[in-house]
Scaffold this motif. Structure first.
Motif, PDB file in Angstrom:
ATOM      1  N   ARG A 401     -18.408 -35.285  36.189  1.00 43.46           N
ATOM      2  CA  ARG A 401     -17.116 -36.281  35.665  1.00 43.46           C
ATOM      3  C   ARG A 401     -16.378 -36.261  34.035  1.00 43.46           C
ATOM      4  NH1 ARG A 401     -17.554 -41.133  39.157  1.00 43.46           N
ATOM      5  NH2 ARG A 401     -16.676 -41.979  37.481  1.00 43.46           N
ATOM      6  N   LYS A 402     -17.199 -35.381  33.761  1.00 36.75           N
ATOM      7  CA  LYS A 402     -16.183 -35.003  31.673  1.00 36.75           C
ATOM      8  C   LYS A 402     -16.119 -34.127  31.661  1.00 36.75           C
ATOM      9  CE  LYS A 402     -18.959 -37.642  28.293  1.00 36.75           C
ATOM     10  NZ  LYS A 402     -18.270 -37.623  27.450  1.00 36.75           N
ATOM     11  N   THR A 403     -15.926 -32.731  32.770  1.00 35.37           N
ATOM     12  CA  THR A 403     -14.897 -31.691  32.476  1.00 35.37           C
ATOM     13  C   THR A 403     -13.800 -31.714  33.976  1.00 35.37           C
ATOM     14  OG1 THR A 403     -16.564 -31.101  34.443  1.00 35.37           O
ATOM     15  CG2 THR A 403     -16.761 -30.365  31.741  1.00 35.37           C
ATOM     16  N   SER A 404     -13.725 -33.273  34.653  1.00 35.80           N
ATOM     17  CA  SER A 404     -12.653 -33.148  35.514  1.00 35.80           C
ATOM     18  C   SER A 404     -13.074 -32.140  37.047  1.00 35.80           C
ATOM     19  CB  SER A 404     -11.222 -33.329  35.208  1.00 35.80           C
ATOM     20  OG  SER A 404     -11.670 -34.558  34.547  1.00 35.80           O
ATOM     21  N   ILE A 405     -13.899 -31.370  36.851  1.00 38.94           N
ATOM     22  CA  ILE A 405     -13.962 -31.206  37.669  1.00 38.94           C
ATOM     23  C   ILE A 405     -14.339 -31.570  39.415  1.00 38.94           C
ATOM     24  CG2 ILE A 405     -16.171 -29.106  38.854  1.00 38.94           C
ATOM     25  CD1 ILE A 405     -16.620 -28.069  36.256  1.00 38.94           C
ATOM     26  N   ASP A 406     -15.387 -32.577  39.261  1.00 45.70           N
ATOM     27  CA  ASP A 406     -15.324 -33.479  40.471  1.00 45.70           C
ATOM     28  C   ASP A 406     -14.201 -34.275  41.777  1.00 45.70           C
ATOM     29  OD1 ASP A 406     -14.362 -35.583  37.941  1.00 45.70           O
ATOM     30  OD2 ASP A 406     -14.968 -36.808  39.597  1.00 45.70           O
ATOM     31  N   GLU A 407     -13.001 -33.715  40.501  1.00 41.44           N
ATOM     32  CA  GLU A 407     -10.903 -33.796  41.297  1.00 41.44           C
ATOM     33  C   GLU A 407     -10.783 -32.699  41.521  1.00 41.44           C
ATOM     34  OE1 GLU A 407     -10.568 -37.302  40.133  1.00 41.44           O
ATOM     35  OE2 GLU A 407     -10.784 -37.395  39.173  1.00 41.44           O
ATOM     36  N   LEU A 408     -11.116 -31.710  41.771  1.00 41.82           N
ATOM     37  CA  LEU A 408     -10.776 -30.030  42.461  1.00 41.82           C
ATOM     38  C   LEU A 408     -10.548 -30.231  43.742  1.00 41.82           C
ATOM     39  CD1 LEU A 408     -13.052 -27.947  40.755  1.00 41.82           C
ATOM     40  CD2 LEU A 408     -10.320 -28.473  40.203  1.00 41.82           C
ATOM     41  N   PRO A 409     -11.365 -31.031  44.568  1.00 41.27           N
ATOM     42  CA  PRO A 409     -10.728 -31.377  45.761  1.00 41.27           C
ATOM     43  C   PRO A 409      -9.541 -31.683  45.497  1.00 41.27           C
ATOM     44  CG  PRO A 409     -13.021 -31.885  45.814  1.00 41.27           C
ATOM     45  CD  PRO A 409     -12.923 -31.585  44.074  1.00 41.27           C
ATOM     46  N   GLN A 410      -9.074 -32.513  45.435  1.00 42.42           N
ATOM     47  CA  GLN A 410      -8.086 -33.285  45.450  1.00 42.42           C
ATOM     48  C   GLN A 410      -6.910 -32.569  45.452  1.00 42.42           C
ATOM     49  OE1 GLN A 410      -6.969 -36.226  42.442  1.00 42.42           O
ATOM     50  NE2 GLN A 410      -9.659 -36.557  43.095  1.00 42.42           N
ATOM     51  N   PHE A 411      -7.045 -30.727  45.402  1.00 44.86           N
ATOM     52  CA  PHE A 411      -6.051 -29.543  45.389  1.00 44.86           C
ATOM     53  C   PHE A 411      -5.702 -29.461  46.590  1.00 44.86           C
ATOM     54  CE2 PHE A 411      -7.418 -27.547  41.478  1.00 44.86           C
ATOM     55  CZ  PHE A 411      -5.907 -27.443  40.944  1.00 44.86           C
ATOM     56  N   PHE A 412      -6.502 -30.238  47.808  1.00 46.05           N
ATOM     57  CA  PHE A 412      -6.707 -30.189  49.630  1.00 46.05           C
ATOM     58  C   PHE A 412      -5.341 -31.364  49.644  1.00 46.05           C
ATOM     59  CE2 PHE A 412     -10.022 -27.749  48.525  1.00 46.05           C
ATOM     60  CZ  PHE A 412      -9.977 -26.206  49.657  1.00 46.05           C
ATOM     61  N   ASN A 413      -5.822 -32.004  49.157  1.00 43.17           N
ATOM     62  CA  ASN A 413      -5.580 -33.681  49.298  1.00 43.17           C
ATOM     63  C   ASN A 413      -3.795 -32.896  48.880  1.00 43.17           C
ATOM     64  OD1 ASN A 413      -7.666 -35.418  48.780  1.00 43.17           O
ATOM     65  ND2 ASN A 413      -6.715 -35.728  49.891  1.00 43.17           N
ATOM     66  N   ALA A 414      -3.204 -32.024  47.710  1.00 48.28           N
ATOM     67  CA  ALA A 414      -1.979 -32.668  47.723  1.00 48.28           C
ATOM     68  C   ALA A 414      -1.591 -30.878  48.154  1.00 48.28           C
ATOM     69  CB  ALA A 414      -2.152 -31.784  46.328  1.00 48.28           C
ATOM     70  N   LEU A 415      -2.344 -30.648  49.245  1.00 48.79           N
ATOM     71  CA  LEU A 415      -1.569 -29.326  49.987  1.00 48.79           C
ATOM     72  C   LEU A 415      -1.083 -30.012  51.029  1.00 48.79           C
ATOM     73  CD1 LEU A 415      -1.330 -26.480  50.106  1.00 48.79           C
ATOM     74  CD2 LEU A 415      -3.280 -25.911  51.647  1.00 48.79           C
ATOM     75  N   ILE A 416      -2.314 -31.563  51.715  1.00 46.34           N
ATOM     76  CA  ILE A 416      -1.163 -31.524  52.890  1.00 46.34           C
ATOM     77  C   ILE A 416      -0.486 -33.206  52.680  1.00 46.34           C
ATOM     78  CG2 ILE A 416      -4.035 -30.897  53.638  1.00 46.34           C
ATOM     79  CD1 ILE A 416      -4.753 -34.252  53.329  1.00 46.34           C
ATOM     80  N   GLY A 417       0.157 -33.414  51.328  1.00 51.57           N
ATOM     81  CA  GLY A 417       0.792 -33.797  51.076  1.00 51.57           C
ATOM     82  C   GLY A 417       0.517 -35.133  51.336  1.00 51.57           C
TER      83      GLY A 417
END
Length: 511
Positions: A401-417
């Motif tokens: 959470r400190k490093t925002s690594i928890d947000e990385l799976p949202q690359f897949f959200n962006a890919l699917i649209g």
């Protein structure tokens, strides 16, 4: 010439008043008829701008490919002029498309009736090749090019354009009949003014506007329930929900310019929608120069708000998201794999955490994150924000959470649209500040949802991330988000994306 001052005054005064004026209605309870009509329009439509844009690309490709194919079949490709032919073909094809655009041959009415534009197309294509020949004569290189190739290209190019035009005309008429290509509009305001406006729009030949209904705050005594055959479906607050369900493209305000206070009151409610807002000028006595207006056929409109990131801008942004999402997934895959292993070793439960958040046009979407809390203490609703030293957060969770690594799976959200890489950060549906939902704290909060939310955003790289422990924090986030929407460009997106890793080094508000 600039747009008329009165239109600019509506826009600027409305924007200023959104921060401290009337609070917009979130959504109204639609009556059964309005909800049934809205549901019929749930399907997305094709934009006429996009259709004509694709046709430009297709005709350029057809002209270029036919010229190159004839060159390859007839001219000796081992000739010294190997590179001059392709350059000439591409340049001539480009000039032809530009001239077809300048002569209005990509307008939807022209596409519906290809016979009517036959002479114009022949003149443009023939004139383009004639200009090429003249240019070659003056440059003293015309003798080096094959005349048979040029004549063959003229015939083949013209045949291909006409064939494509006849196919497109059938498709455009079919799309118009079945509603696949139309601009959905709602009339705001009733009475005789709305009736006159509707009659004027309906009289336009080959009109692509579909009027879906009328909304008016006035009662039936002042605004009849049926105007020019269209029902009044509800009041302005109910219009918010109707427009979102029906995917409305345009709101046409049928009010006189003199009703400035009423127009501003409407804008305070309607600006949160991702639609074009136009003020009808067809019955006003005050007249500006033609360039001050946009037109539906010959019906003049004053532009109040435009839908942000529309048509080709949306295509460019989607391409940007796909390219950089794939790059991000590949680049961060070792970190994501290591994080998944660490989460599994640290606590029981799934690696990923799914949360309902507000997406584009207020639609609810599923956003994925790495799980940072104990499974039995996860908060999918985000009703209780994570605070410093929160016992619900795991050891690995504190780090990611400190490093925002928890947000990385949202690359897949962006890919699917359902997310964009850059945009206003999506908030949980029930996220609160001091026991009040965000839209209850910030006037105009839902205007953030006029574009897709993003993995990162302008507010985040300016320090507005993490815990919302004060109402001003969500107000500032919203202000930065609205600035981003009004000033969007691909360069702005790239700047935010490149600054994100640097700015995330500041972990002061991330718990």
């Amino acid at each position: 010439m600039a747009k008329p001052k009165i239109a600019n005054r509506f826009s600027s005064e409305a924007v200023r008043s959104f921060k401290d004026g009337e609070k917009p209605h979130v959504s109204g309870d639609l009556n059964p008829m309005a909800r049934q009509i809205a549901t019929q329009y749930r399907r997305d439509t094709m934009s006429p701008v996009m259709v004509s844009g694709v046709l430009r690309l297709a005709e350029f490709a057809l002209l270029a490919i036919s010229g190159l194919a004839i060159y390859a079949a007839y001219v000796d490709v081992h000739d010294a002029f190997l590179w001059q032919y392709p350059v000439l073909i591409l340049a001539t094809s480009l000039v032809a498309v530009i001239l077809l655009e300048l002569t209005d041959n990509y307008q939807i009415p022209r596409l519906r009736q290809p016979i009517g534009s036959l002479g114009s197309i022949i003149l443009v294509w023939g004139g383009t090749l004639a200009m090429t020949t003249v240019a070659g004569f003056f440059l003293r290189v015309s003798a080096d090019f094959s005349r048979v190739w040029l004549a063959s290209w003229f015939a083949a190019g013209l045949a291909l354009i006409l064939l494509l035009r006849f196919v497109i005309s059938r498709l455009v008429r079919r799309w118009g009949r079945n509603g696949a290509m139309e601009r959905r509009a709602v009339i705001v305001g009733g009475g005789k003014g709305a009736e006159s406006l509707i009659r004027s729009i309906e009289q336009q030949p080959h009109n692509d506007i579909r009027i879906c209904g009328i909304f008016d705050d006035r009662d039936d005594r002042r605004s009849p329930p049926l105007v020019a055959g269209y029902p009044k479906l509800g009041n302005i607050s109910e219009l918010i929900e109707f427009a979102r369900i029906a995917r409305i493209d345009m709101l046409i305000v049928s009010l006189p310019l003199t009703a400035e206070n009423r127009v501003l009151s409407l804008l305070k409610k309607l600006w949160v929608l991702p639609v074009d807002i136009r003020l009808s000028a067809h019955s006003n006595q005050l007249r500006f120069r033609p360039r001050a207006y946009s037109f539906i056929g010959s019906v003049p409109m004053l532009d109040i708000f435009d839908k942000p990131i529309n048509d080709w801008d949306s295509v460019a942004k989607r391409a940007f998201d796909i390219v950089f999402s794939l790059i991000g997934i590949v680049a961060f895959s070792p970190i994501m794999l290591a994080t998944a292993i660490a989460i599994k070793l640290d606590s029981k439960g799934p690696v990923l955490f799914k949360q309902k958040r507000h997406g584009f046009n207020n639609e609810v979407i599923d956003v994925y994150k790495f799980r940072s809390m104990f499974v039995d203490q996860c908060d999918p609703t985000a009703r209780n924000a994570v605070t410093k030293g929160d016992p619900r957060v795991t050891r690995v969770g504190r780090i990611i959470r400190k490093t925002s690594i928890d947000e990385l799976p949202q690359f897949f959200n962006a890919l699917i649209g359902n997310l964009s890489l850059v945009g206003p950060r999506p908030h949980a549906v029930t996220a609160q500040s001091h026991h009040r939902l965000y839209h209850e704290v910030v006037d105009g909060y839902f205007a953030r949802h006029r574009v897709k939310p993003g993995v990162t955003g302008w507010a985040q790289i300016n320090g507005w991330r993490g815990e919302v422990d004060h109402d001003d924090k969500i107000r500032m986030r919203t202000e930065f988000d609205l600035y981003y929407i009004e000033n969007w460009s691909l360069w702005f997106d790239l700047k935010i994306l490149l600054l994100t890793p640097v700015r995330l080094l500041n972990t002061e508000n991330a718990y």
